[in-house]
Design a protein around this motif. Structure first.
Motif, short mmCIF file in Angstrom:
data_model
loop_
_atom_site.label_atom_id
_atom_site.label_comp_id
_atom_site.label_asym_id
_atom_site.label_seq_id
_atom_site.Cartn_x
_atom_site.Cartn_y
_atom_site.Cartn_z
N MET A 5 29.30 -37.25 -10.16
CA MET A 5 28.47 -36.41 -9.30
C MET A 5 29.29 -35.32 -8.62
O MET A 5 28.78 -34.28 -8.27
N THR A 6 30.59 -35.56 -8.43
CA THR A 6 31.45 -34.57 -7.80
C THR A 6 32.86 -34.71 -8.35
O THR A 6 33.25 -35.78 -8.84
N ASP A 7 33.61 -33.62 -8.26
CA ASP A 7 35.03 -33.66 -8.63
C ASP A 7 35.90 -33.67 -7.38
O ASP A 7 37.12 -33.73 -7.47
N GLU A 8 35.27 -33.58 -6.23
CA GLU A 8 36.00 -33.52 -4.97
C GLU A 8 36.56 -34.89 -4.60
O GLU A 8 35.93 -35.91 -4.87
N PRO A 9 37.73 -34.88 -3.99
CA PRO A 9 38.30 -36.16 -3.54
C PRO A 9 37.67 -36.58 -2.21
O PRO A 9 38.31 -37.14 -1.34
N ALA A 10 36.40 -36.27 -2.08
CA ALA A 10 35.68 -36.53 -0.83
C ALA A 10 35.41 -38.02 -0.66
O ALA A 10 35.37 -38.78 -1.62
N THR A 11 35.21 -38.38 0.55
CA THR A 11 34.87 -39.75 0.84
C THR A 11 33.44 -39.80 1.35
O THR A 11 33.13 -39.30 2.42
N VAL A 12 32.57 -40.35 0.53
CA VAL A 12 31.19 -40.55 0.92
C VAL A 12 31.01 -42.05 1.09
O VAL A 12 31.34 -42.82 0.20
N ARG A 13 30.54 -42.43 2.23
CA ARG A 13 30.34 -43.86 2.50
C ARG A 13 28.86 -44.13 2.72
O ARG A 13 28.21 -43.43 3.48
N THR A 14 28.37 -45.18 2.08
CA THR A 14 27.00 -45.60 2.31
C THR A 14 27.02 -46.53 3.51
O THR A 14 27.69 -47.55 3.50
N LYS A 15 26.28 -46.14 4.54
CA LYS A 15 26.22 -46.91 5.78
C LYS A 15 24.83 -47.50 5.95
O LYS A 15 23.82 -46.82 5.76
N ILE A 46 28.26 -36.90 3.07
CA ILE A 46 27.59 -36.28 1.91
C ILE A 46 27.38 -34.78 2.11
O ILE A 46 27.39 -34.02 1.13
N ASP A 47 27.24 -34.32 3.34
CA ASP A 47 26.99 -32.90 3.60
C ASP A 47 28.18 -32.02 3.22
O ASP A 47 28.03 -30.82 3.04
N ASN A 48 29.36 -32.61 3.10
CA ASN A 48 30.57 -31.86 2.77
C ASN A 48 30.92 -31.90 1.29
O ASN A 48 31.98 -31.42 0.89
N VAL A 49 30.06 -32.48 0.47
CA VAL A 49 30.37 -32.68 -0.94
C VAL A 49 29.50 -31.78 -1.81
O VAL A 49 28.30 -31.68 -1.61
N LYS A 50 30.14 -31.15 -2.80
CA LYS A 50 29.42 -30.30 -3.75
C LYS A 50 29.30 -31.05 -5.07
O LYS A 50 30.19 -31.81 -5.45
N PRO A 51 28.20 -30.81 -5.81
CA PRO A 51 28.10 -31.44 -7.13
C PRO A 51 29.20 -30.89 -8.04
O PRO A 51 29.67 -29.77 -7.86
N SER A 52 29.61 -31.68 -9.02
CA SER A 52 30.65 -31.23 -9.95
C SER A 52 30.14 -30.04 -10.74
O SER A 52 28.94 -29.91 -11.00
N GLU A 53 31.06 -29.18 -11.13
CA GLU A 53 30.68 -28.01 -11.94
C GLU A 53 30.06 -28.45 -13.25
O GLU A 53 29.12 -27.82 -13.74
N ALA A 54 30.55 -29.55 -13.82
CA ALA A 54 30.01 -30.04 -15.10
C ALA A 54 28.55 -30.47 -14.95
O ALA A 54 27.73 -30.23 -15.84
N VAL A 55 28.21 -31.09 -13.83
CA VAL A 55 26.83 -31.51 -13.59
C VAL A 55 25.92 -30.30 -13.44
O VAL A 55 24.86 -30.22 -14.07
N VAL A 56 26.34 -29.35 -12.64
CA VAL A 56 25.53 -28.14 -12.44
C VAL A 56 25.37 -27.39 -13.76
O VAL A 56 24.27 -26.97 -14.12
N GLU A 57 26.47 -27.25 -14.51
CA GLU A 57 26.41 -26.56 -15.80
C GLU A 57 25.45 -27.27 -16.76
O GLU A 57 24.63 -26.63 -17.42
N ALA A 58 25.53 -28.59 -16.83
CA ALA A 58 24.64 -29.35 -17.73
C ALA A 58 23.18 -29.20 -17.31
O ALA A 58 22.31 -29.05 -18.16
N LEU A 59 22.91 -29.21 -16.01
CA LEU A 59 21.54 -29.08 -15.54
C LEU A 59 21.00 -27.66 -15.70
O LEU A 59 19.79 -27.46 -15.76
#
Length: 181
Positions: A5-15, A46-59
């Motif tokens: 879903m993303t290529d960012e080294p972001a940390t998304v936590r489900t709370k 989640i607000d700081n995370v962008k979808p991966s370029e590959a996902v956007v390109e595929a969609l």
């Protein structure tokens, strides 16, 4: 094709907000065995995370016409992906088929039912439809279930239970046959 879903080294936590306080999803599900009452669910970061370029390109590609949402938890498995900026809008231009993770009024596995209820969704195939209705084209539900939806969404009924490899193949062939019509 399976993409992150993303290529960012972001940390998304489900709370999980419970009657006993806020818990990380793993603490809720593994350590607490999913027992506390769920009041709400949110995705921290989640607000700081962008979808991966590959996902956007595929969609965005016309040749990539079909998106299949497997029978995963709509809240904690699919929800973070759908929460990424622009994903729901891109899905509106695709043929989106989702296989329900709910049979009758029970989740096939895991805490999907409790999580859906906490987010205000009915624990039923209709609740799954409601989670995805802004972009959904086809909902696949169990052969014994009923689900009335808005026009423009096809509801297919078959045995959706997957216990062995042959069940996966059977379901895949059913979906393929529908798409080839």
């Amino acid at each position: 094709k399976i993409l992150p879903m993303t290529d960012e080294p972001a940390t998304v936590r489900t709370k999980i907000l419970t009657s006993e306080g806020e818990l990380h999803f793993q603490e809720f599900w593994v350590a607490r065995k999913g027992e506390p009452e769920i009041l709400d669910v949110h995705f921290e970061g989640i607000d700081n995370v962008k979808p991966s370029e590959a996902v956007v390109e595929a969609l965005e590609k016309e040749s990539e016409a079909l998106v299949l949402i497997g029978p995963s938890n709509p809240i904690t498995s699919v929800g973070p992906i759908l929460s990424l900026k622009g994903i729901r809008e891109l899905l509106k231009w695709k043929i989106v088929m989702a296989v329900s993770p709910i049979v009758g009024t029970e989740a096939v596995s895991g805490p999907a039912g409790k999580l859906m209820r906490a987010k205000g969704f009915d624990v039923s195939p209709y609740g799954v439809y409601t989670c995805y209705k802004d972009f959904l084209d086809v909902l696949v539900i169990d052969k014994n279930d009923e689900c009335t939806v808005d026009t423009g969404v096809d509801v297919l009924k078959t045995d959706i239970m997957i216990k062995k490899d042959r069940d996966s193949k059977r379901l895949a062939l059913f979906l393929k046959k529908y798409l080839m019509r």
